[in-house]
Motif scaffolding. Structure first.
Motif, PDB file in Angstrom:
ATOM      1  N   GLY A  38      -2.246  26.265 -51.949  1.00 47.25           N
ATOM      2  CA  GLY A  38      -1.225  25.241 -52.129  1.00 47.25           C
ATOM      3  C   GLY A  38      -1.080  24.447 -50.863  1.00 47.25           C
ATOM      4  N   ALA A  42       4.453  24.112 -50.167  1.00 49.44           N
ATOM      5  CA  ALA A  42       4.414  24.340 -51.607  1.00 49.44           C
ATOM      6  C   ALA A  42       5.247  25.561 -52.006  1.00 49.44           C
ATOM      7  N   ARG A 204       2.272  24.328 -56.404  1.00 49.22           N
ATOM      8  CA  ARG A 204       2.610  22.989 -55.941  1.00 49.22           C
ATOM      9  C   ARG A 204       4.107  22.781 -56.114  1.00 49.22           C
ATOM     10  N   ALA A 205       4.736  22.349 -55.032  1.00 49.41           N
ATOM     11  CA  ALA A 205       6.167  22.044 -55.046  1.00 49.41           C
ATOM     12  C   ALA A 205       6.977  23.160 -55.700  1.00 49.41           C
ATOM     13  N   TYR A 290      -4.527  18.237 -59.621  1.00 50.02           N
ATOM     14  CA  TYR A 290      -3.157  17.911 -60.009  1.00 50.02           C
ATOM     15  C   TYR A 290      -3.122  16.697 -60.919  1.00 50.02           C
TER      16      TYR A 290
END
Lengths: 295, 534
Positions: A38, A42, A204-205, A290
Motif C-alpha cells: 500500500g 494507507a 488503500r486509504a 486502482y
C-alpha cells in the motif's frame, strides 16, 4: 486444525475524524509469507500496531493464532516484530540489546542468532546511538529472526538496507518459511514482495482493496514496449499478451503481459529499427490497479 | 523562482526558537513575579516590625543562617527581606530552567536529527545557535524583569530592584551560556544538561561555603549565586559583582559560539565511544532493565542530595545554638514554617520536610522518562515482547520506588554523618525516621504521575511533580501571606509531621497513601486501554 496466524474481523481504527483503517477482514494462514502492500499513509502501520496490541481498535477485533491481540502476554509468545523506524537505546550496544530482547522475549536460538550476525555483517560492539538507519534495522531483524517465532511481523524492514543485505533478508525470510513460520511483510517494494511472498493484500486509504496470490499479481505486471520500424506496420491484433496497441507514424506502442514469445514472433516479419521494453514502476501498477478497481 | 534571503532564513529560525521557548518562559516569568509579589506583600505581616538593628547583626553573624539562606542584609526593608527570602530560590529556578531549555532546543534538537534538515539549508551552526541564544536571552530578561517590576510596583527603591533583577538575569544568562558551551562539548542532551547542572551545583555549594565560613568568603566571587549575593540589593547596591558576572557570561557564551563552528553536526567535541565489550548485568528481566536505566541518574541525584544534607548535618549545632540563644528568631522562623529550630531534632525535621521536593521530582522524572522512551520508540521492542503493558509499568514503578528509598536513606545517612562529625545528638534511626517520613508525599507524586501516564501521558512530568513542587509553593505562600485555611490544607506539606521532633502523623500518611494508590490504580486502568504514543 491450527487457527490462522492472523485473523481480523471488521477491524477499524479512527484517530479523531481520520479513519485510518476501515473494516479490515483479513486472514493470514499459518506457514504462508504474506505481503502487505500500500502507498504511504494507507494504514499499513496502523494495522500492524493493532495486530501487536500497541493501539486499541475502535471497532472489530484481531486474533493472533486464536488469541485476542490485546492479550499481549500470551499473543506475543508467538510473535517477533521489526518496526519500520527502529529506535535503539542509545547507551546499549548491539550485543546488549540482543541480550535484553533475547531474555525478555519468547525465546532465542543463540546459534542461529550468531550466524545471522555474521551474515548481516553486524558490529555488535557499537552503542545504539552510533548505528546508522540500516544497522539499526539489522539489529532488529537479527533479534526477530533469532526468536524463530511462529509469526514474524515485519514493517518495511528493508527500507534502509543495501542490496547485499536485502538479499540476506530474503534468504532469512525463506529460511523462516521453510521452518514453518508465518511472515507478515509490510512493504512498498514490489520486487521484494514478489521475490518472497505467497500472497499479497493491497491496502488503500484504510481499506483492503484486494487479496491476491503472486501469479495474480504478476498478471498486473505489464511491460511497456516501444517499437520503431521501417515499412508497413506490424499486425499485433489478437496476439497473446498484447494490449493497448497505439500506432504513431513509424512508432508503435503496446503493453505486454506474460511471456514475450508470441509478440516477438509477430514482430519478426517487420523491419524493426529499435525495440525498447520498460518494466512499469510500482506506482504505475498501483495506479493501474486502482484504476481498474474504480471502473 | 524566488531566492530566499539569508535574512528571511534567520527570521524563520528565530521564530522556530521562539515557538519552542515561549510557553515555558511565560510560566517561569509568572512564577518569578508571583513568588516575589506574595513575599513582598506579606512582609508587614511576617517580619515587618519584629526586627531591629541589633537583631539583624546577630542574624548576620551566624554561619548556619548565612550558609542555608544566604547572607542577610537590609532585612528591615521589604525589598531586602524579599531578596533574602526568595533571591536564591528564584536564581536557582531560573538558572536550572535556563540550562534545561537551552540543552533541549540546541543539543536535544540536534541529537534527534531534527537539525539535519535545518543545517542543510543556507545557515551554518553558529548562526542557528546565535538565533537560539538571542531568543533564550530575551526569555530570561523577561523573567528577571518580571521580578524587578513587581518590586518597584510594591514601592521598594528602584535602584535596588534594578540591581536585583539584573543579577537574576545575569545568573540565568550565565546558565544559558554554560549550557550552550556544554552542548558543543557533549554529544548528548543528557550529558550536556548534566555537566551544565554540575557547574551550577558546584557554584551553589561555593556560595554556601563562602557565606558560612568567613575565611573562605572569596569563594563567592567564583560562583554565580555568590556574585548576585555580593550585590546586596537595597543595602550596598554594588555594581562590580554584576560586571564580573556579565563578563563571565559573555566569555562562556563567546567560547560556545567559537567552538560551535569547529565540530561536525550531531557530534560534540568529546567523541562518543565507538565500541566496547558488552555489559549484560541487569538485562535479564524488564525489572532489572528498569533499575539499570535508573542507575546513572540515581547516582547524580544521590550525590546532590547527599552533599546538601551532609551540610545540614554539619551545621546542626551552630544553627540550634544560635536559635536557642535568640528566641526572637526562633519565633520568626516558626512564623515562616520552621518550628522548633532550637533543638537538633527540630532543626533537622524542618529540613527533612524539604526533601519531599527533590525526591518527588525525581520520581516524576523517572516516569516522564518512561513516557519519553515510549514516545520516541525506544520501548517499542519491549512492548512487542510477551510482557503486558502494566507489567512494564509495574517494573518501572518498583524501580522508581527503590530509587526513592535509596535517596531518602542517603539523605538520612548524610545528615547523621554530618551531625556526628560536630557531635550533635542525632541518632541514625531518628534521621531515617525523619527522611522516610516524607514518603507519603513522594508516593503522591508517583500516583499522580501514573494517573497522568494512563490518561494524559504527555503531562506526566508536570502532573507528577505537582504534589511536591506545587504543594511546597502553596505551603510557602500560606506561611508568607495569609491564605485561607482550606487553601493551605490542600498542600500535602500541611499534613507532614515534623519528624524526628514529633512522632509521625500516621492518619495523614495513611490518607495520602490511599489517595496515591487510588490515583495509580486509575492510571493503570487508563494505561491498559489507551493507544501507545509514537
Amino acid at each position: 486444525m491450527q487457527p490462522p496466524a492472523i485473523r481480523t474481523e471488521h477491524l477499524t481504527k479512527r484517530y479523531g475524524s481520520l479513519l485510518a483503517l476501515d473494516d479490515l477482514d483479513l486472514t493470514v494462514n499459518a506457514g504462508e509469507v504474506f505481503g502487505f502492500l500500500g502507498p504511504n499513509g494507507a494504514g499499513k502501520s496502523t494495522t500492524i500496531r493493532l495486530l501487536l496490541g500497541l493501539a486499541r481498535p475502535t471497532a472489530g477485533q484481531a486474533r493472533i493464532f486464536g488469541t485476542p491481540a490485546a492479550e499481549v502476554a500470551t499473543a506475543h509468545q508467538r510473535i517477533a516484530y521489526v518496526p519500520a523506524d527502529v529506535t535503539l537505546w542509545p547507551q546499549l550496544t548491539g550485543a546488549e540489546i540482543l541480550a535484553l530482547l533475547g531474555s525478555t522475549g519468547p525465546g532465542v536460538d543463540v546459534a542461529y542468532r550468531d550466524e545471522l550476525v555474521a551474515r548481516f555483517a553486524l558490529d555488535l560492539s557499537k552503542p545504539g546511538r552510533a548505528y546508522s538507519t540500516g544497522n539499526r534495522q539489522k539489529v532488529a531483524l537479527v533479534a526477530a529472526f533469532a526468536t524463530r517465532a511462529p509469526l514474524l511481523v515485519l514493517d518495511e524492514p528493508t527500507a534502509g538496507l543495501d542490496p547485499l543485505m536485502e538479499r540476506e533478508f530474503r534468504r532469512a525470510v525463506v529460511e523462516a518459511r521453510d521452518a514453518g513460520s508465518t511472515v507478515f511483510l509490510s512493504s512498498h517494494q514490489l520486487a521484494e514482495v514478489e521475490a518472497v511472498c505467497d500472497r499479497v493484500g493491497i491496502l488503500r486509504a484504510g481499506r483492503l482493496v484486494d487479496v491476491a496470490t503472486m501469479p495474480e499479481l504478476r498478471r498486473l505486471h505489464r511491460t511497456e514496449v516501444l517499437v520503431r520500424f521501417a515499412g508497413p506496420a506490424p499486425e499485433l491484433t489478437g496476439v497473446a499478451g498484447v494490449d493497448g496497441v497505439q500506432v504513431d507514424g513509424a512508432a508503435l506502442r503496446f503493453t505486454l503481459t506474460g511471456p514475450p514469445g508470441p509478440a516477438l514472433r509477430a514482430l519478426a516479419a517487420t523491419d524493426v529499427t529499435t525495440l525498447t521494453m520498460r518494466e512499469p514502476t510500482l506506482e504505475e501498477i498501483f495506479l493501474d490497479y486502482y484504476g481498474e478497481e474504480g471502473r | 523562482m524566488t531566492a530566499v534571503g539569508v535574512g528571511t532564513a534567520r527570521a524563520a529560525v528565530t521564530r522556530l526558537a521562539l515557538r519552542q521557548v515561549r510557553r515555558p518562559a511565560l510560566v517561569v516569568s509568572a512564577v518569578a513575579a508571583g513568588v516575589t509579589a506574595v513575599v513582598v506583600a506579606g512582609y508587614e505581616s511576617t517580619a515587618g516590625t519584629a526586627l531591629d538593628a541589633a537583631a539583624l547583626a546577630t542574624l548576620a553573624e551566624n554561619p548556619a543562617v548565612r550558609t542555608l539562606f544566604g547572607e542577610p542584609f537590609a532585612l528591615d526593608t521589604p525589598g531586602g527581606f524579599t531578596v533574602w527570602r526568595t533571591g536564591t530560590v528564584l536564581a536557582v529556578l531560573l538558572s536550572v530552567w535556563a540550562v534545561l531549555a537551552t540543552t533541549r532546543v540546541t543539543r536535544g534538537e540536534e541529537e534527534s536529527g531534527r537539525w539535519d534538515l535545518l543545517l542543510a539549508g543556507r545557515l551554518a551552526v553558529p548562526t542557528v545557535l546565535g538565533r537560539h541564544l538571542a531568543v533564550l536571552s530575551v526569555a530570561v530578561v523577561v523573567a528577571g524583569a518580571a521580578a524587578g517590576v513587581v518590586l518597584v510596583a510594591a514601592g521598594t527603591p528602584p535602584n535596588g530592584a534594578l540591581r536585583y533583577a539584573v543579577g537574576l538575569v545575569l545568573v540565568a544568562l550565565f546558565a544559558v551560556s554554560t549550557a550552550l558551551l556544554s552542548a558543543q562539548v557533549m554529544p548528548t542532551r543528557a550529558g550536556a544538561s548534566g555537566s551544565a547542572l554540575a557547574v551550577l551545583g558546584v557554584g551553589l555549594l561555593a556560595r554556601m561555603v563562602g557565606d558560612g565560613v568567613a575565611a573562605l568568603g572569596w569563594l563567592r566571587w567564583l560562583s554565580p549565586y555568590g556574585l548576585i549575593a555580593l550585590v546586596r540589593p537595597y543595602h550596598d547596591d554594588r555594581l562590580l559583582p554584576l560586571f564580573v558576572l556579565a563578563g563571565a557570561a559573555l566569555l562562556v557564551g563567546a567560547a560556545a559560539m567559537a567552538l560551535s563552528g569547529r565540530r561536525d553536526v550531531r557530534a560534540g567535541l568529546v567523541a562518543a565511544p565507538a565500541g566496547r565489550p558488552p555489559r549484560t548485568w541487569l538485562l535479564g528481566t524488564v525489572g532489572g532493565f528498569a533499575v539499570r536505566r535508573m542507575m546513572r541518574p540515581l547516582v547524580g541525584w544521590s550525590a546532590g542530595i547527599g552533599a546538601y544534607f551532609l551540610l545540614i548535618g554539619l551545621l546542626a549545632t551552630s544553627m540550634t545554638r544560635f536559635l536557642s540563644d535568640n528566641p526572637r528568631f526562633a519565633e520568626l522562623a516558626a512564623q515562616a514554617g520552621f518550628t522548633e529550630l532550637g533543638s537538633v531534632r527540630g532543626y533537622t525535621a524542618s529540613l527533612f520536610v524539604l526533601l519531599a521536593v527533590p525526591v518527588g521530582v525525581f520520581a516524576a522524572s523517572r516516569l516522564a522518562e518512561f513516557v519519553a522512551a515510549e514516545t520516541d520508540g525506544r520501548l517499542t521492542s519491549l512492548y512487542a515482547q510477551p510482557v503486558s503493558r502494566n507489567r512494564l509499568l509495574t517494573a518501572e514503578t518498583l524501580a522508581t520506588l527503590a530509587g526513592v528509598a535509596v535517596l531518602v536513606t542517603v539523605a538520612a545517612t548524610a545528615t547523621w554523618l554530618g551531625a556526628a562529625l560536630v557531635n550533635a545528638p542525632l541518632p541514625l534511626t531518628a534521621a531515617l525516621a525523619g527522611t522516610w517520613n516524607v514518603l507519603p508525599v513522594v508516593l503522591l507524586c508517583v500516583g499522580a504521575a501514573i494517573l497522568a501516564l494512563g490518561w494524559l501521558p504527555r503531562a506526566t512530568a508536570a502532573v507528577g511533580a505537582l504534589p511536591a513542587v506545587g504543594g511546597f509553593l502553596l505551603q510557602v505562600l500560606a506561611d508568607s501571606a495569609d491564605l485561607p485555611g482550606w487553601l493551605a490544607a490542600i498542600s500535602p506539606f500541611a499534613h507532614l509531621a515534623a519528624v524526628p521532633a514529633e512522632s509521625p502523623g500516621w492518619t495523614a500518611a495513611r490518607v495520602m497513601i490511599v489517595i496515591a494508590v487510588a490515583a495509580a490504580a486509575l492510571g493503570r486502568l487508563g494505561n491498559r486501554r489507551r493507544d501507545l504514543l509514537g
